[in-house]
Design a protein around this motif. Structure first.
Motif, mmCIF file in Angstrom:
data_model
loop_
_atom_site.group_PDB
_atom_site.id
_atom_site.type_symbol
_atom_site.label_atom_id
_atom_site.label_comp_id
_atom_site.label_asym_id
_atom_site.label_seq_id
_atom_site.Cartn_x
_atom_site.Cartn_y
_atom_site.Cartn_z
ATOM 1 N N GLU A 51 0.829 -1.201 0.000
ATOM 2 C CA GLU A 51 0.000 0.000 0.000
ATOM 3 C C GLU A 51 0.869 1.260 0.000
ATOM 4 O O GLU A 51 0.543 2.243 -0.673
ATOM 5 N N THR A 54 2.155 1.648 -3.525
ATOM 6 C CA THR A 54 1.079 2.081 -4.413
ATOM 7 C C THR A 54 0.746 3.544 -4.183
ATOM 8 O O THR A 54 0.490 4.292 -5.134
ATOM 9 N N THR A 57 3.560 5.718 -5.822
ATOM 10 C CA THR A 57 3.506 5.749 -7.290
ATOM 11 C C THR A 57 2.275 6.493 -7.782
ATOM 12 O O THR A 57 2.332 7.226 -8.771
ATOM 13 N N THR A 58 1.151 6.321 -7.096
ATOM 14 C CA THR A 58 -0.086 6.972 -7.519
ATOM 15 C C THR A 58 0.002 8.485 -7.371
ATOM 16 O O THR A 58 -0.496 9.239 -8.225
ATOM 17 N N TYR A 133 4.472 3.750 -15.362
ATOM 18 C CA TYR A 133 3.084 4.181 -15.152
ATOM 19 C C TYR A 133 2.784 5.408 -16.011
ATOM 20 O O TYR A 133 1.713 5.538 -16.616
ATOM 21 N N THR A 184 4.676 -6.028 -8.522
ATOM 22 C CA THR A 184 3.945 -4.848 -8.997
ATOM 23 C C THR A 184 4.798 -4.016 -9.942
ATOM 24 O O THR A 184 4.305 -3.518 -10.967
ATOM 25 N N HIS A 188 4.122 -3.076 -13.987
ATOM 26 C CA HIS A 188 4.185 -1.753 -14.615
ATOM 27 C C HIS A 188 5.124 -1.758 -15.832
ATOM 28 O O HIS A 188 4.830 -1.142 -16.860
ATOM 29 N N THR A 268 -11.245 -1.893 -6.014
ATOM 30 C CA THR A 268 -10.654 -2.136 -7.325
ATOM 31 C C THR A 268 -11.689 -2.528 -8.376
ATOM 32 O O THR A 268 -11.659 -1.999 -9.498
#
Length: 430
Positions: A51, A54, A57-58, A133, A184, A188, A268
């Motif tokens: 998490e 994520t 990166t988000t 990404y 993950t 990507h 999701t």
């Protein structure tokens, strides 16, 4: 009556949404297929590390591109759009290299803040994931412009197909949080190469003949994205991930693993619909010139999405208390309590995110910045109030959900007001 029900499924809009959803659902099917095994191979702490990755990166992907990928839909000339792709990917490459080297200097501080040494040891993976990404996002909007949604749909399958088996393998090898980060990141990378391959195949000029002066002129033309939109998006992303970034500071990491699973199994799937719908919705409203039709289109889709979101949250309330433990292992049993509250946040987020591109269409970037600031204030305020009230982790989650629902309600009302204001303004023009 029969033809009336069939009519929506014959529309180009619906076909494009279904195309995107088909690929994404196929990718998510792989996720759900592997999940009951993977959740038994990794602990909630391992998923907390994922998490964190994520979240970084988000939020980071908004920064590295300057949000120029959103401008790809605007130019009438295809050549101008191609140069915006060059601008977006070029910025992402420069920023990702800088962040890669910078990550080694801040790794210990990040690990100490989150009390998670794994994220500190492998923080260098974040810039790699960011760059890939960014490539996916930029090319994704190119194909949306071309009304070619198959590439985006299939890319979702490639991501899951690459990452989920690696999670399984590293889980059996007991690599812990590192295995989740590695899988993950590989997902990507594979997705970026797939999209880039199809862009080069679709566009004869590809990466060639990019002209610096043309990219510079496009950068100036759409400067509102890095000047205004980006800051609001950063605050909005921080608010979206406050349960990791801010919640962790006051309530620790324990609940984050449970919330991660809730996001994986409920949020999701809703995001599958939201992203697919939003991508096609953006393209559709970009072509609508009649402001009355624009308002009607927004209202019609708003009520449909609200129904889907609330229905989903209602179904969750009917699930037995031991559902998560039975499906994913006893270690995850407490997450069902969290899911019943989080589902309301996810439902309202689904509604607003699906329609969020309307703010770009009616040119309310400055107000969007204010709304994003408000989002951050609501969420941080809710978490801080929960801390002052000495609430436990579940109490903190309840306050977080309440803050989210209140914000999304305000967001919706403001957009409705500005949409009506925009319509009236355009109708008065000669």
């Amino acid at each position: 009556m029969s033809s009336r029900w069939k009519q929506p499924f014959k529309s180009e809009f619906t076909r494009h949404v279904l195309t995107l959803m088909t690929g994404t659902i196929a990718g998510q099917a792989l996720v759900f297929l592997f999940s009951p095994v993977i959740t038994r191979l990794f602990s909630p702490d391992d998923f907390s590390t994922l998490e964190l990755y994520t979240m970084l990166t988000t939020i980071g992907v908004v920064i590295v591109t300057g949000k120029y990928e959103f401008a790809i839909m605007h130019p009438k000339e295809k050549e101008d759009a191609r140069h915006i792709i060059g601008l977006s990917i070029g910025l992402a490459a420069i920023m990702s290299v800088i962040l890669f080297f910078f990550s080694f200097f801040i790794a210990d501080s990040v690990a100490a803040y989150y009390n998670d040494p794994i994220i500190g040891n492998y923080l260098w993976m974040v810039p790699i994931g960011l760059f890939c990404y960014a490539i996916f996002n930029s090319i994704n909007y190119w194909f949306s412009r071309q009304k070619n949604y198959k590439v985006s749909a299939v890319s979702k399958v490639w991501f899951s197909g690459a990452s989920e088996p690696i999670k399984w393998g590293t889980g059996f090898a007991q690599w812990g949080g590192f295995g989740l980060l590695l899988s993950t990141t590989v997902g990507h990378i594979v997705t970026a190469f797939y999209c880039l391959f199809h862009f080069l195949k679709d566009e004869p000029h590809g990466l060639k003949n990019w002209n610096w002066e043309k990219m510079k002129s496009q950068a100036k033309l759409y400067k509102d994205y890095p000047l205004f939109s980006i800051w609001g998006s950063i605050l909005n992303r921080i608010a979206q991930w406050a349960h990791v970034g801010i919640f962790t500071y006051y309530f620790g990491l324990v609940a984050i693993g449970y919330m991660a699973l809730c996001r994986r199994v409920f949020f999701t799937p809703l995001t599958v619909i939201s992203n697919s719908f939003g991508q096609v919705f953006f393209q559709k409203i970009s072509e609508i010139e009649d402001v009355e039709e624009l308002e009607k289109t927004y209202h019609k889709n708003m009520f449909r999405l609200l129904f889907v979101g609330l229905l989903s949250a209602g179904i969750v309330q009917l699930l037995p208390e031991n559902t998560m433990g039975w499906v994913f292992g006893e270690a995850w049993a407490p997450s069902m309590v969290y899911l019943k509250y989080l589902s309301f946040w996810y439902a309202f987020n689904f509604l607003t995110s699906s329609l969020s591109f309307i703010t770009l269409r009616i040119q309310m970037q400055k107000m969007s910045l204010f709304l994003d600031i408000l989002h951050f204030v609501f969420v941080f305020g809710g978490i801080y109030i929960a801390h002052l009230m000495n609430l436990d982790m579940l109490g903190g989650v309840k306050m977080l959900v309440l803050s989210k629902v209140l914000y999304f309600s305000v967001n919706l009302l403001v957009i409705l007001f500005y949409l009506r204001k925009y319509k009236n303004k355009m109708l008065q023009l000669p």
